[in-house]
Write an enzyme that holds these catalytic residues in place. Structure first.
Site, short mmCIF file in Angstrom:
data_model
loop_
_atom_site.label_atom_id
_atom_site.label_comp_id
_atom_site.label_asym_id
_atom_site.label_seq_id
_atom_site.Cartn_x
_atom_site.Cartn_y
_atom_site.Cartn_z
CB CYS A 1 -42.48 33.01 -53.74
SG CYS A 1 -42.30 33.54 -52.04
NE ARG B 1 -39.92 38.69 -45.77
CZ ARG B 1 -41.13 38.47 -46.29
NH1 ARG B 1 -42.22 38.65 -45.55
NH2 ARG B 1 -41.26 38.08 -47.54
CG HIS C 1 -38.03 34.72 -55.48
ND1 HIS C 1 -39.08 35.22 -56.20
CD2 HIS C 1 -38.50 34.58 -54.21
CE1 HIS C 1 -40.13 35.39 -55.41
NE2 HIS C 1 -39.81 34.99 -54.20
N1 GLN Z 1 -45.77 37.64 -49.46
C1 GLN Z 1 -45.44 36.26 -49.41
C2 GLN Z 1 -44.61 35.93 -48.20
O1 GLN Z 1 -43.98 36.78 -47.62
C3 GLN Z 1 -44.74 35.86 -50.68
C4 GLN Z 1 -43.38 36.48 -50.83
C5 GLN Z 1 -42.72 36.21 -52.15
O2 GLN Z 1 -43.38 35.96 -53.15
N2 GLN Z 1 -41.41 36.34 -52.16
O3 GLN Z 1 -44.55 34.78 -47.81
#
Ligand code: GLN
Length: 246
Positions: free
Chosen positions: A96, A130, A196
């Site tokens: 990520c 998101r 993740h």
């Molecule tokens: N901050 C980054 C995003 O929101 C990565 C998030 C993450 O590593 N889960 O895309």
């Protein structure tokens, strides 16, 4: 003949560690030890030196935008050496936020542009929403089964240039950008992904590919002994069944 051992470099565990990312390092070390391959985990935070010749495998997890900004300059400074080692075949798993910073740039939700290492031919811009939830993808990597499962939570939308190939194609979840069904990227022996979870405890076949690459990078071509993985694949199957029922 080179010694069968494994040194894992874990980059920025304090800042870049979301949703159990550290479990990936534990899974790699444990699967090595179960095969009587001594495994050592070395962590590195901002400003600390790296003994690159002693590194067999690199791991870096995800982070919130603020955490990515905190390590971004240091990562760039480290990056020249890292990128040249990756080009020479050093394996790495990047999750990520780490995936985003291996690319050309990551434009955060507040429109700050964090320059990346420019190693992966990808770029990332924050979207309006998101991507959150379980993910199932199918990969072309030489692993069996072809399925990969995990959990995504990112605002960034990542697009792949012509030199990067996707790690997989999603059948559940958003993946790189919610548009082209691609998930993650693979270049040389670098696996970059939004998954993740932790990823590797429930994808032991991917963990073993990384371990094999790490040994190959040390000049050892042995096959890895198979390990029982009923519990690991039980967890894998649980997420797969969610994609069948969705
Ligand atoms: N901050 C980054 C995003 O929101 C990565 C998030 C993450 O590593 N889960 O895309």
């Amino acid at each position: 003949m080179a010694e069968r051992r494994l040194n894992i470099l874990h980059l920025y565990p304090e800042n870049m560690n979301l949703y159990g990312d550290r479990g990936n390092v534990l899974a790699l070390a444990q699967r090595a030890r179960w095969r009587e391959i001594p495994a050592r985990i070395v962590t590195r935070e901002v400003g600390q030196p790296v003994d690159w010749d002693a590194v067999d495998l690199v791991f870096m997890g995800g982070g919130e935008d603020t955490h990515q900004a905190r390590i971004a300059d240091d990562f760039l400074a480290l990056g020249r050496e890292l990128a040249s080692r990756l080009q020479d075949g050093l394996p790495m798993l990047a999750i990520c936020g780490a995936y985003q910073l291996l690319g050309r740039y990551y434009e955060t939700a507040d429109r700050t542009q964090l320059p990346g290492l420019n190693y992966l031919d990808v770029w990332t811009e924050a979207g309006d929403t998101r991507a959150i939830g379980d993910v199932v993808s199918y990969t072309d990597l030489p692993i069996e089964p072809r399925s990969l499962v995990g959990f995504e939570n990112h605002g960034g939308r990542t697009f792949l240039g012509s030199r990067a190939r996707p790690l997989g194609e999603v059948t559940l979840g958003q993946g790189n950008n919610g548009e082209d069904r691609s998930e993650g990227a693979v270049q040389d022996r670098v696996i970059a992904t939004y998954l993740h979870g932790s990823l590797l405890p429930k994808n032991p076949h991917l963990a073993d590919l990384l371990l094999m690459w790490a040994l190959m990078n040390r000049g050892i071509d042995d096959r890895l002994e198979p390990l029982a993985a009923d519990e690991e694949f039980g967890a894998h199957e649980t997420i797969l069944s969610r994609s069948r029922n969705s």
